[in-house]
Design an enzyme around this catalytic site. Sequence first.
Site, PDB file in Angstrom:
ATOM      1  N   CYS A   4       0.869  -1.175   0.000  1.00  0.00           N
ATOM      2  CA  CYS A   4       0.000   0.000   0.000  1.00  0.00           C
ATOM      3  C   CYS A   4       0.907   1.226   0.000  1.00  0.00           C
ATOM      4  O   CYS A   4       1.669   1.439   0.949  1.00  0.00           O
ATOM      5  CB  CYS A   4      -0.914   0.017   1.230  1.00  0.00           C
ATOM      6  SG  CYS A   4      -1.986   1.471   1.310  1.00  0.00           S
TER       7      CYS A   4
ATOM      8  N   GLU B   2      -4.147   1.395  -5.936  1.00  0.00           N
ATOM      9  CA  GLU B   2      -3.232   0.351  -6.365  1.00  0.00           C
ATOM     10  C   GLU B   2      -3.108   0.432  -7.876  1.00  0.00           C
ATOM     11  O   GLU B   2      -4.034   0.884  -8.563  1.00  0.00           O
ATOM     12  CB  GLU B   2      -3.734  -1.033  -5.928  1.00  0.00           C
ATOM     13  CG  GLU B   2      -2.708  -2.145  -6.105  1.00  0.00           C
ATOM     14  CD  GLU B   2      -1.371  -1.836  -5.458  1.00  0.00           C
ATOM     15  OE1 GLU B   2      -0.469  -1.370  -6.199  1.00  0.00           O
ATOM     16  OE2 GLU B   2      -1.226  -2.040  -4.247  1.00  0.00           O
TER      17      GLU B   2
END
Length: 223
Positions: free
Chosen positions: A2, A104
């Site tokens: 992340c 993402e």
Amino acid sequence: MCGRYTLLAEERDIQETFGLSDGISEYEPSYNVAPGQNVLSIIHDGKEKRGGYMRWGLVPSWAKDPKIGYKMINARSESAHEKPSFKSLMARKRCLIIADSFYEWQASQDGKQPKRIQTEDGSLFAFAGLWDKWQQGDEVLFTCTILTRDANTFMQDIHHRMPIILPKGKEADWIAPTVYRPEEAQAFLTSLTSVPLKAHNVSTYVNSAKHNDPECITPLTSN
């Protein structure tokens, strides 16, 4: 992993969602939270929950150079209970890192497509995190890292790793003022059920951490 996320909620909504009795000093929403920035975190000090800011990128208390934090924005949950940088933190320095979506980048033949990923109902949530205090002379840093896991069924087509999102009702358990054995904390993370997610494509405008405005989250017309 992340590497970017958002937090756009009103301060009052954060207080109500996570049971904070006090306000959040200098709270600012962000469309593009990036490593090295100060991020909103919640800990339990043994008496109550406290919300405040820590720098994203863990600097262990024993580190000689705080620049190590840029390499430690994430920690693998599968091995955090064994690693010197994280083992003691799993036992006693667990935190919530507050967000309402994360980004993402999905690899394709045309390059990497950024996606904004939210919970299915678009609600606020907390990443499972670890924190530490580093001090050298008069310089003091409070820093944190986000724990990650293998991608669930939803995320597998986007990326092979994902941050751990704590299900509702489990946030307080993660930061409870209890000293766990590191293996117990790891087992807790393993036992968590996946939170339902949704995603949409966004512009590569979000790729630059300098960009922090609504264009970062605007859905592309085709997904």
